[in-house]
Scaffold this active site. Sequence first.
Site, PDB file in Angstrom:
ATOM      1  N   GLU A 284      -6.584  -8.812  -3.232  1.00  0.00           N
ATOM      2  CA  GLU A 284      -7.203 -10.063  -2.809  1.00  0.00           C
ATOM      3  C   GLU A 284      -8.725  -9.921  -2.732  1.00  0.00           C
ATOM      4  O   GLU A 284      -9.473 -10.846  -3.088  1.00  0.00           O
ATOM      5  CB  GLU A 284      -6.622 -10.487  -1.445  1.00  0.00           C
ATOM      6  CG  GLU A 284      -6.881 -11.930  -1.091  1.00  0.00           C
ATOM      7  CD  GLU A 284      -5.945 -12.427   0.019  1.00  0.00           C
ATOM      8  OE1 GLU A 284      -4.727 -12.160  -0.053  1.00  0.00           O
ATOM      9  OE2 GLU A 284      -6.433 -13.063   0.955  1.00  0.00           O
ATOM     10  N   GLU A 287      -9.962 -10.092  -6.122  1.00  0.00           N
ATOM     11  CA  GLU A 287      -9.844 -11.471  -6.597  1.00  0.00           C
ATOM     12  C   GLU A 287     -11.006 -12.309  -6.072  1.00  0.00           C
ATOM     13  O   GLU A 287     -11.620 -13.082  -6.826  1.00  0.00           O
ATOM     14  CB  GLU A 287      -8.505 -12.067  -6.128  1.00  0.00           C
ATOM     15  CG  GLU A 287      -8.232 -13.450  -6.713  1.00  0.00           C
ATOM     16  CD  GLU A 287      -6.951 -14.080  -6.152  1.00  0.00           C
ATOM     17  OE1 GLU A 287      -6.266 -13.445  -5.333  1.00  0.00           O
ATOM     18  OE2 GLU A 287      -6.662 -15.225  -6.547  1.00  0.00           O
ATOM     19  N   CYS A 311      -0.917 -15.100   2.662  1.00  0.00           N
ATOM     20  CA  CYS A 311       0.070 -14.195   3.281  1.00  0.00           C
ATOM     21  C   CYS A 311       1.124 -14.934   4.078  1.00  0.00           C
ATOM     22  O   CYS A 311       2.209 -14.423   4.304  1.00  0.00           O
ATOM     23  CB  CYS A 311      -0.612 -13.233   4.244  1.00  0.00           C
ATOM     24  SG  CYS A 311      -2.007 -12.410   3.549  1.00  0.00           S
ATOM     25  N   SER A 331      -5.322 -17.704  -2.913  1.00  0.00           N
ATOM     26  CA  SER A 331      -5.281 -16.420  -3.605  1.00  0.00           C
ATOM     27  C   SER A 331      -3.942 -16.335  -4.329  1.00  0.00           C
ATOM     28  O   SER A 331      -2.921 -16.787  -3.807  1.00  0.00           O
ATOM     29  CB  SER A 331      -5.389 -15.289  -2.575  1.00  0.00           C
ATOM     30  OG  SER A 331      -4.901 -14.098  -3.138  1.00  0.00           O
ATOM     31  N   LYS A 370       9.519 -16.349   6.464  1.00  0.00           N
ATOM     32  CA  LYS A 370       9.688 -15.261   5.494  1.00  0.00           C
ATOM     33  C   LYS A 370      11.093 -15.294   4.873  1.00  0.00           C
ATOM     34  O   LYS A 370      11.295 -14.818   3.765  1.00  0.00           O
ATOM     35  CB  LYS A 370       9.462 -13.913   6.185  1.00  0.00           C
ATOM     36  CG  LYS A 370       8.007 -13.646   6.533  1.00  0.00           C
ATOM     37  CD  LYS A 370       7.199 -13.201   5.334  1.00  0.00           C
ATOM     38  CE  LYS A 370       5.719 -13.074   5.699  1.00  0.00           C
ATOM     39  NZ  LYS A 370       4.867 -13.016   4.509  1.00  0.00           N
ATOM     40  N   GLU A 373      10.731 -17.705   2.193  1.00  0.00           N
ATOM     41  CA  GLU A 373       9.885 -17.116   1.150  1.00  0.00           C
ATOM     42  C   GLU A 373      10.698 -16.160   0.272  1.00  0.00           C
ATOM     43  O   GLU A 373      10.590 -16.184  -0.955  1.00  0.00           O
ATOM     44  CB  GLU A 373       8.706 -16.364   1.788  1.00  0.00           C
ATOM     45  CG  GLU A 373       7.750 -15.786   0.750  1.00  0.00           C
ATOM     46  CD  GLU A 373       6.645 -14.949   1.386  1.00  0.00           C
ATOM     47  OE1 GLU A 373       5.480 -15.175   1.052  1.00  0.00           O
ATOM     48  OE2 GLU A 373       6.949 -14.063   2.216  1.00  0.00           O
ATOM     49  N   GLU A 378      10.147 -17.919  -7.128  1.00  0.00           N
ATOM     50  CA  GLU A 378       8.988 -17.151  -7.609  1.00  0.00           C
ATOM     51  C   GLU A 378       9.117 -15.663  -7.266  1.00  0.00           C
ATOM     52  O   GLU A 378       8.344 -14.844  -7.783  1.00  0.00           O
ATOM     53  CB  GLU A 378       7.692 -17.664  -6.948  1.00  0.00           C
ATOM     54  CG  GLU A 378       7.296 -19.100  -7.265  1.00  0.00           C
ATOM     55  CD  GLU A 378       7.824 -20.106  -6.234  1.00  0.00           C
ATOM     56  OE1 GLU A 378       8.827 -19.789  -5.557  1.00  0.00           O
ATOM     57  OE2 GLU A 378       7.254 -21.205  -6.131  1.00  0.00           O
ATOM     58  N   CYS A 527       0.442 -13.784  13.056  1.00  0.00           N
ATOM     59  CA  CYS A 527       1.838 -13.334  12.997  1.00  0.00           C
ATOM     60  C   CYS A 527       2.355 -12.842  14.349  1.00  0.00           C
ATOM     61  O   CYS A 527       3.548 -12.916  14.617  1.00  0.00           O
ATOM     62  CB  CYS A 527       1.980 -12.213  11.978  1.00  0.00           C
ATOM     63  SG  CYS A 527       1.435 -12.718  10.342  1.00  0.00           S
TER      64      CYS A 527
END
Lengths: 597, 387
Positions: A284, A287, A311, A331, A370, A373, A378, A527
């Site tokens: 990142e 990037e 994230c 990102s 999560k 996710e 993907e 988190c």
Amino acid sequence: MAKNINLKIDGITVSVPEGTTILEAARQLNIQIPTLCYHEDLCIAGNCRVCVVELKGARTLPASCAMPAAEGMDVLTNTLKVRTARKHIIELLLSEHNAQCTTCYKNGKCELQNLASEYKISNGETFIDLVPSKNYQIDAYSPSIIKDDSKCIRCQRCVRTCEELQHVSALGVAYKGDKMKISTFFENPMFEVVCTNCGQCVNRCPTGALIERNYIDQVWDAIYDENTHVVVQTAPAVRVALGEDLGVDTGEIVTGKMVTALKRLGFNSVLDTDFTADLTIIEEGNELLTRLKRALVDKDPNVRLPMATSCSPGWIKFIEHTYPEYLDNLSTCKSPQQMFGALAKTYYAQKRNIDPAKIVSVSIMPCTAKKFEADRPEMRSSGFKDVDFVLTTRELAVMIKQAGLDFAKLPESDYDSIMGQSTGAAVIFGATGGVMEAALRTAYEVVTGREVPFDGLNITAVRGMDGVREAAITIDGTKPEWNFLEGVTLKTVVAHGLVNAKKVMDSVRDGKADYHFIEIMACPGGCLGGGGQPVPTNKEIREKRAKAIYQEDTGKSIRKSHENPEVVGIYAEFLKEPLGHKSHELLHTHYKARQRY
Amino acid sequence: MSYTQLKRVDLIFDTEATTKDILQTAWSKTNEQIVNELLESGLKGRGGAGFPTAMKWKFTSEQPEKERFVICNADEGEPGTFKDREILFKVPQKVFGGMAVCAKVIGATQGFVYLRGEYRFLLKELQKQLDDFHGILKDLGINFSISIVMGSGAYICGEESALFESMEGKRGEPRNKPPYPTIAGFRSKPTVINNVETLVYAFMITKHGAKKFKDLGTADSRGSKVFSISGDTPKAGIYELELGMTVEQFVEEFGDGDTKAVQVGGASGFCVPRKKFKDTIIGFEGVPTGGSMMLFNSSRSMYNVLHNYLEFFEEESCGQCTPCRVGCQQLMKGIEAVKKGKKHAAYLEQLMKLSQTMKITAKCGLGQSVANSFSSIVENFKEEMIY
């Protein structure tokens, strides 16, 4: 300066600042008044009425959570009238509630159950059971959250959470009277509405009406299956909160005990999401620098700035629904969980010479999003489902109890290798501002060859619990290849809680801000305040967890992601270079717009 | 039957003076004079709760926040009440006039009429009358305007803070009090919210002065009141009567000779049985009413009456607070179970205790009053509940 109010509670005089409620004043005197709809993080609803008290001279019993203290008030919290009323209210709630407590996921952790036990709702004739007439539904379609209306007490904590903290309003109140319920847009399943799966509602639901979908049995099955190799990764924020569910004080770091526990549970390899957090920083950070170069040197009109972190899966779903035109500002890095998953079934499998088809990849996350996710289409770049099962911190605590481990007395162990080593920069991912701080530690050094100019590497400007925090750092003394950044002031902003994400994104959209880099975490506190963390949550608890996280950072011998030896190793052996071909294949992705309705 | 011991009054529907005349009278007075006259008159809110109107206006006018609103509560939803409909139909300009006088006193430039959803049929004519009224205000150089806002049919939105929520586009749910509307009402600004009838009385008191009103009624219940009379009566309709009569006097005039009970104040009011007619005054010293008077003769089952009310509340509770939402369901299911013999008659005692809890713990005035009909009917007609 607010003036002080003097009042009496149960005969004891107390002086409190103007605006204090009776409930707060009573707590100052260590007088406990039961509550259900009240939550420190939320606005006052005053709808459950279980906190009623007697106010001398008043006909009715006011709800102490909603009644401001006034001069000369004479409050009684424990009269026969109050006791009878509270008991009635608890009985009424129970009559609408599916009270099959023994088979409820929240058994033993339910606030209604606790009150029923405290008030001994057991003798005499009970009210009529209304549950059979209710046609209650269970919404179990989401991979993250299960909503069981039969357990709901209509306190609306979830509704307020979703609106006030997250600006999502996936949950709202529908119908009135006896049909009143908490519902979604057109009563669609949670899976099909704007819900970000953040689980903040789950964290605040007093009963079992909103719970995480648990995968405990599936994980046990995998562990007991001799043909599988089960790897587990643990997110940064888990280690500062897990203890709360296992008899350890809030704010105590339990990393070593947790690793021991996971090994004893039977995981074949206990690894660390912190490793891929460090990897995220390399990818990142590069990037960001690439985007800056394209913007400043190449004058590329297509480069999208500010760049935003990716994230937090709650944030990802929020931006997909709410600011889809800014998806290219994200990102392209996957979250550390998914980077780990992709590498577990490729790099790790190769290095350990294990058939990736036999690897079951489990992650322990402070997060319910999560789970969603890991289910995304993907997230299958290893050729398999990269992360098979996601457990919350709470689910891990359940497994540890099920295994009969006395957690507090466990010895400490180290993570396994490979993909078990990490730095202080990775552990602070668990706190709001942490990704920013970790990224700056690395990016600044890449560009200048020197450490960030902050005492002890602590970039305090990006830390703390304010909802939106801006920080700017001017770069000077750049290395020749980065001289286009000489004198550039890098503008950053950190936001946590989606209501604050909205503020940042609105100011970006309205052209009121010229940030380069945005860190957003969906949950309050980052988190460490995630929807999968132990209950209860409040500001004080989140601050203790944050303190522990920064303590863990300070205690690490390596505190910059680019110095993680395993990270250096994976680039040498496998990935070759940041943003390289392999990275793109495994570590990066793109997201698609979703409709709001 | 002798024709009337009850004094008929004609303050509300009298159209002797024009709106313009009364407005001019009002504007010739100071705000202090108007408030003092109202105070002197003893006018209390006609929606049912009976808060002194002058105090509402005074408190609101004293707030530091300068943006203030006046709202006419025309969400007339109490079962058995239909007097506001008649007032809005016959003398809408007097309602608007009352709002304008209130606006003068509190310093508001914007007013709203929150009209019951089911009264949409009144809207067209009301809007026309309002346009005329705005014309009068313009002639007099008064800076005030009124908008009509439609309700959507929820009973709870007649509760003032739920009404504000509804007007703000939110779900109609009562707020916590304090703060009261005089401090934080519509859009959290100081707001006077008055019943339709209250505004007309305030307007007429401005015209006539306090005495004409004060001379009527009793110490606790000054003036007259518009009643909506229905049920077992040969004379159902709208009547403006002097306050202070007993139920007995009322029944003598409006009963059918066989009246067994009168429900005073609608479904959320109290049931007065025959044996208590003589000693019960209709007014704030006895049983207060927003205007609904329902008469029941001996052919009626009080169980059915109560069941009907409870059914209404079970559905019309907003559902947010426990005592009202679940309490209503328990009361209704409870009397059904007793009637069917599924619960012992003694269960009624448990429900009576529950009804006491509902009265003192519900979040809003509605929730606190839903159990009134239950307790007064069960107390007086227990045998009808059981057999």
